[in-house]
Design a protein around this motif. Structure first.
Motif, PDB file in Angstrom:
ATOM      1  N   SER A 216       0.851  -1.184   0.000  1.00 30.20           N
ATOM      2  CA  SER A 216       0.000   0.000   0.000  1.00 30.20           C
ATOM      3  C   SER A 216       0.890   1.238   0.000  1.00 30.20           C
ATOM      4  CB  SER A 216      -0.923   0.006   1.218  1.00 30.20           C
ATOM      5  OG  SER A 216      -0.165   0.219   2.382  1.00 30.20           O
ATOM      6  N   ASP A 217       0.342   2.368  -0.420  1.00 27.38           N
ATOM      7  CA  ASP A 217       1.122   3.604  -0.481  1.00 27.38           C
ATOM      8  C   ASP A 217       1.644   4.018   0.889  1.00 27.38           C
ATOM      9  OD1 ASP A 217       0.751   3.749  -3.191  1.00 27.38           O
ATOM     10  OD2 ASP A 217      -0.906   5.175  -3.093  1.00 27.38           O
ATOM     11  N   SER A 218       0.833   3.827   1.936  1.00 27.21           N
ATOM     12  CA  SER A 218       1.265   4.249   3.270  1.00 27.21           C
ATOM     13  C   SER A 218       2.425   3.381   3.778  1.00 27.21           C
ATOM     14  CB  SER A 218       0.107   4.213   4.255  1.00 27.21           C
ATOM     15  OG  SER A 218      -0.384   2.896   4.396  1.00 27.21           O
ATOM     16  N   VAL A 219       2.360   2.083   3.526  1.00 23.58           N
ATOM     17  CA  VAL A 219       3.440   1.191   3.952  1.00 23.58           C
ATOM     18  C   VAL A 219       4.702   1.509   3.170  1.00 23.58           C
ATOM     19  CG1 VAL A 219       4.219  -1.204   4.005  1.00 23.58           C
ATOM     20  CG2 VAL A 219       1.899  -0.648   4.695  1.00 23.58           C
ATOM     21  N   LEU A 220       4.557   1.736   1.876  1.00 25.31           N
ATOM     22  CA  LEU A 220       5.711   2.067   1.051  1.00 25.31           C
ATOM     23  C   LEU A 220       6.345   3.374   1.515  1.00 25.31           C
ATOM     24  CD1 LEU A 220       7.426   1.270  -1.359  1.00 25.31           C
ATOM     25  CD2 LEU A 220       5.814   2.478  -2.827  1.00 25.31           C
ATOM     26  N   GLY A 221       5.529   4.366   1.849  1.00 27.43           N
ATOM     27  CA  GLY A 221       6.044   5.639   2.342  1.00 27.43           C
ATOM     28  C   GLY A 221       6.805   5.476   3.647  1.00 27.43           C
ATOM     29  N   LYS A 222       6.268   4.667   4.565  1.00 33.13           N
ATOM     30  CA  LYS A 222       6.942   4.425   5.840  1.00 33.13           C
ATOM     31  C   LYS A 222       8.267   3.695   5.628  1.00 33.13           C
ATOM     32  CE  LYS A 222       2.747   4.200   8.633  1.00 33.13           C
ATOM     33  NZ  LYS A 222       1.868   3.326   9.404  1.00 33.13           N
ATOM     34  N   LEU A 223       8.264   2.742   4.719  1.00 36.75           N
ATOM     35  CA  LEU A 223       9.481   1.984   4.425  1.00 36.75           C
ATOM     36  C   LEU A 223      10.561   2.898   3.857  1.00 36.75           C
ATOM     37  CD1 LEU A 223      10.687  -0.894   4.331  1.00 36.75           C
ATOM     38  CD2 LEU A 223       9.865  -1.041   1.997  1.00 36.75           C
ATOM     39  N   ILE A 224      10.187   3.740   2.919  1.00 38.07           N
ATOM     40  CA  ILE A 224      11.151   4.675   2.323  1.00 38.07           C
ATOM     41  C   ILE A 224      11.659   5.649   3.375  1.00 38.07           C
ATOM     42  CG2 ILE A 224      11.395   6.580   0.684  1.00 38.07           C
ATOM     43  CD1 ILE A 224       9.491   4.992  -1.161  1.00 38.07           C
ATOM     44  N   ALA A 225      10.765   6.170   4.208  1.00 40.78           N
ATOM     45  CA  ALA A 225      11.172   7.114   5.250  1.00 40.78           C
ATOM     46  C   ALA A 225      12.130   6.466   6.238  1.00 40.78           C
ATOM     47  CB  ALA A 225       9.937   7.639   5.973  1.00 40.78           C
ATOM     48  N   THR A 226      11.879   5.210   6.590  1.00 40.18           N
ATOM     49  CA  THR A 226      12.735   4.518   7.536  1.00 40.18           C
ATOM     50  C   THR A 226      14.143   4.348   6.973  1.00 40.18           C
ATOM     51  OG1 THR A 226      10.878   3.327   8.488  1.00 40.18           O
ATOM     52  CG2 THR A 226      13.060   2.371   8.820  1.00 40.18           C
ATOM     53  N   TYR A 227      14.244   3.941   5.722  1.00 40.44           N
ATOM     54  CA  TYR A 227      15.546   3.660   5.145  1.00 40.44           C
ATOM     55  C   TYR A 227      16.277   4.885   4.622  1.00 40.44           C
ATOM     56  CZ  TYR A 227      14.923  -1.273   5.795  1.00 40.44           C
ATOM     57  OH  TYR A 227      14.774  -2.494   6.363  1.00 40.44           O
ATOM     58  N   THR A 228      15.596   6.021   4.522  1.00 34.90           N
ATOM     59  CA  THR A 228      16.281   7.231   4.092  1.00 34.90           C
ATOM     60  C   THR A 228      16.557   8.163   5.262  1.00 34.90           C
ATOM     61  OG1 THR A 228      14.186   8.321   3.552  1.00 34.90           O
ATOM     62  CG2 THR A 228      15.332   7.168   1.764  1.00 34.90           C
ATOM     63  N   GLY A 229      16.239   7.739   6.467  1.00 32.15           N
ATOM     64  CA  GLY A 229      16.537   8.531   7.644  1.00 32.15           C
ATOM     65  C   GLY A 229      15.442   9.504   8.027  1.00 32.15           C
ATOM     66  N   GLY A 230      14.304   9.464   7.388  1.00 27.26           N
ATOM     67  CA  GLY A 230      13.208  10.374   7.705  1.00 27.26           C
ATOM     68  C   GLY A 230      12.142   9.717   8.539  1.00 27.26           C
ATOM     69  N   GLY A 231      12.530   8.770   9.384  1.00 27.52           N
ATOM     70  CA  GLY A 231      11.572   8.014  10.187  1.00 27.52           C
ATOM     71  C   GLY A 231      10.852   8.818  11.237  1.00 27.52           C
ATOM     72  N   GLY A 232      11.369   9.977  11.580  1.00 26.73           N
ATOM     73  CA  GLY A 232      10.687  10.849  12.510  1.00 26.73           C
ATOM     74  C   GLY A 232      10.749  10.424  13.967  1.00 26.73           C
ATOM     75  N   GLN A 233      11.784   9.679  14.351  1.00 28.04           N
ATOM     76  CA  GLN A 233      11.878   9.233  15.757  1.00 28.04           C
ATOM     77  C   GLN A 233      12.708  10.156  16.553  1.00 28.04           C
ATOM     78  OE1 GLN A 233      12.962   5.138  16.089  1.00 28.04           O
ATOM     79  NE2 GLN A 233      11.208   4.467  14.932  1.00 28.04           N
TER      80      GLN A 233
END
Length: 66
Positions: free
Chosen positions: A49-66
């Motif tokens: 899904s688009d939301s899962v793909l967005g979260k995956l990309i954010a996690t691996y590009t350093g934009g995970g927001g933690q």
């Protein structure tokens, strides 16, 4: 300089492992034997899904927001 190269390789390995995990978790494999005695494999990859793909990309590009 060599240290940054090692970090780059480690990051690539991490991305590779992440991609493999996603593929394995979302892939269905069906194995059946035909009447003639031959084996048939059917592989089905579920779409992300688009939301899962967005979260995956954010996690691996350093934009995970933690």
């Amino acid at each position: 300089m060599p240290a940054s190269g090692a970090k780059g390789q480690q990051a690539l390995r991490l991305v590779g492992v992440g991609v493999l995990v996603v593929l394995v978790l979302q892939t269905d494999l069906e194995l059946e034997r035909t009447a003639a005695g031959k084996w048939r494999f059917k592989i089905h990859k579920k779409a992300l899904s688009d939301s899962v793909l967005g979260k995956l990309i954010a996690t691996y590009t350093g934009g995970g927001g933690q």
